[in-house]
Design an enzyme around this catalytic site. Structure first.
Site, PDB file in Angstrom:
ATOM      1  N   GLY A  56      57.684  52.768  -8.353  1.00  0.00           N
ATOM      2  CA  GLY A  56      56.973  53.948  -7.896  1.00  0.00           C
ATOM      3  C   GLY A  56      57.033  55.104  -8.859  1.00  0.00           C
ATOM      4  O   GLY A  56      57.227  54.952 -10.067  1.00  0.00           O
ATOM      5  N   CYS A  57      56.895  56.307  -8.310  1.00  0.00           N
ATOM      6  CA  CYS A  57      56.663  57.501  -9.119  1.00  0.00           C
ATOM      7  C   CYS A  57      57.862  57.911  -9.965  1.00  0.00           C
ATOM      8  O   CYS A  57      57.695  58.631 -10.952  1.00  0.00           O
ATOM      9  CB  CYS A  57      56.260  58.674  -8.213  1.00  0.00           C
ATOM     10  SG  CYS A  57      54.681  58.425  -7.350  1.00  0.00           S
ATOM     11  N   TYR A  58      59.065  57.489  -9.619  1.00  0.00           N
ATOM     12  CA  TYR A  58      60.236  57.894 -10.390  1.00  0.00           C
ATOM     13  C   TYR A  58      60.566  56.921 -11.516  1.00  0.00           C
ATOM     14  O   TYR A  58      61.529  57.109 -12.266  1.00  0.00           O
ATOM     15  CB  TYR A  58      61.464  58.042  -9.476  1.00  0.00           C
ATOM     16  CG  TYR A  58      61.935  56.762  -8.824  1.00  0.00           C
ATOM     17  CD1 TYR A  58      62.828  55.916  -9.469  1.00  0.00           C
ATOM     18  CD2 TYR A  58      61.495  56.391  -7.560  1.00  0.00           C
ATOM     19  CE1 TYR A  58      63.263  54.746  -8.873  1.00  0.00           C
ATOM     20  CE2 TYR A  58      61.924  55.231  -6.961  1.00  0.00           C
ATOM     21  CZ  TYR A  58      62.807  54.406  -7.621  1.00  0.00           C
ATOM     22  OH  TYR A  58      63.231  53.241  -7.027  1.00  0.00           O
TER      23      TYR A  58
END
Length: 392
Positions: free
Chosen positions: A154-156
């Site tokens: 995901g985004c991290y």
């Protein structure tokens, strides 16, 4: 031994689509009535996003002109995972190559054949032999380059890519690590009126970012020393931000509670990152925060006492590109890095990214110039006396 982020290059697909034009596509695809369309357009107007990029031209077109989605009422039969992955494979390589070239053209002293490690990061598509192997051939990298894939985080995930790059550089003198984050989020449009899907459809765009990390700073331009990392996990948010593979693409869960959870956890995360370093929040000169959404940025500002000016780079990336999952925080760092000069040597930079779990990642970077003597001092902070407690 330290590691240094020396350059960042980015790329976006050719279809740049205004946010409210995407709202019109969504209203039509979801077959909303007049009231539902007004509400949807209001959501898009307050998103903080002015435009997004997509590998699909359809978001700027009307039914009857689509290339990917069916030109039928309700877009039936709705595209399968297999169809979406075929598009991912078609577009991921050229977009990634463009980002890498934009990165390495800033460093004429770096030859492609000198790259020792390649890390690819993505949560929006997978195949094997994969993007990592295709990049070796397309870029002329050594066949002996060490390859690692960070998938579906995901985004991290860009932070995890940088952590790996940091570890490789610390373990291998002379290492040159290429980190490539490529996300084609718009392939995963979900034809659903659930709030989670309405929000995710309003936020995500496509883009790629490439970063070069090596064990010495760039000789003729500012670099960023990777000084410290810290990961936090908020188990209460396990069901509030998630990413699942289903029959018709990857489905995002993004509840309205996420900004509140990040606001509650960000102060403690910052304290733990800085606890063993002689750096306080008040010492931070610049911020590179993943713009997961406007409300997330506002929640962090409230928790840490930041201003919108402190957070301006994140707002600019959100406005111009939307949320491109893992690539997004590198777009923010790109803009920060471009503005530093030799006068900023030693300045600390605080960066955050968030994703499923609910995971909160933090990293401290330090501006380095030349041989990075001042950075060597900062990199040894772990042996210094603990800083006073952070008050956020």
């Amino acid at each position: 031994m330290s590691s240094y982020l020396c350059a960042i290059g980015t790329a976006n697909p050719p279809h740049r689509i205004p946010q409210l034009q995407i709202a019109d596509f969504m209203a039509s695809a979801l077959e909303l009535d007049e009231k539902g369309t007004r509400k949807l357009r209001a959501l898009y107007r307050v998103s903080g996003i002015g435009q997004r990029y997509s590998v699909l031209p359809d978001y700027a077109r009307a039914n009857g002109e689509f290339e990917f989605f069916p030109n039928t009422p309700g877009l039936e039969p709705f595209p399968s995972v297999g169809q979406r992955m075929a598009e991912y494979r078609r577009h991921a390589l050229p977009l990634s190559v463009a980002a890498v070239r934009a990165c390495l053209e800033q460093l004429p002293e770096v030859d492609y054949a000198s790259i020792t490690h390649l890390i690819t990061v993505s949560c929006t598509g997978m195949y094997a032999p994969g993007l990592d192997i295709e990049l070796v051939g397309a870029l002329g990298l050594s066949g002996h380059v060490q390859r690692t894939c960070v998938n579906f985080m995901g985004c991290y995930a860009a932070v995890n890519g940088l952590k790996l790059a940091d570890a490789f550089c610390r373990a291998t003198p002379g290492a040159r690590v290429l980190v490539v984050c490529t996300e084609l989020c718009t392939l995963h449009f979900q034809k659903s009126q659930q709030d989670d899907h309405l929000v995710s459809n309003a936020l995500f765009g496509d883009g790629a970012a490439a970063a070069l990390v090596q064990s010495a700073p760039a000789p003729a331009r500012p670099s960023l020393a990777l000084t410290a990392f810290h990961c936090g996990l908020e188990p209460d948010g396990h069901a509030d931000m998630a990413w699942h593979i289903n029959d018709f693409g990857f489905e995002m869960t993004l509840s309205s509670y996420v900004p509140r959870m990040i606001q509650q956890g960000i102060g403690q995360l910052t304290h733990r990152l800085l606890a063993d370093l002689p750096v306080r929040l008040a010492d931070i000169r610049a911020f590179a925060i993943h713009p997961g959404g406007r409300k997330i940025l506002e929640s962090i500002e409230q928790a840490l006492g930041l201003t919108t000016h402190d957070n301006r780079y994140a707002y600019q990336v959100l406005r111009d590109y939307g949320n491109m999952s893992s690539a997004t925080v590198l777009f923010v760092l790109r803009d920060l890095l471009a503005g530093f000069t030799a006068a900023d040597a030693g300045a600390p930079v605080l960066s955050f990214a968030f994703g499923p779990g609910l995971t909160l990642e933090a990293m401290l970077l330090t501006v380095a110039v030349g041989e990075g003597k001042q950075v060597a001092q900062v990199a040894s902070m772990k042996s210094a006396a603990p800083a006073p407690a952070l008050v956020a």
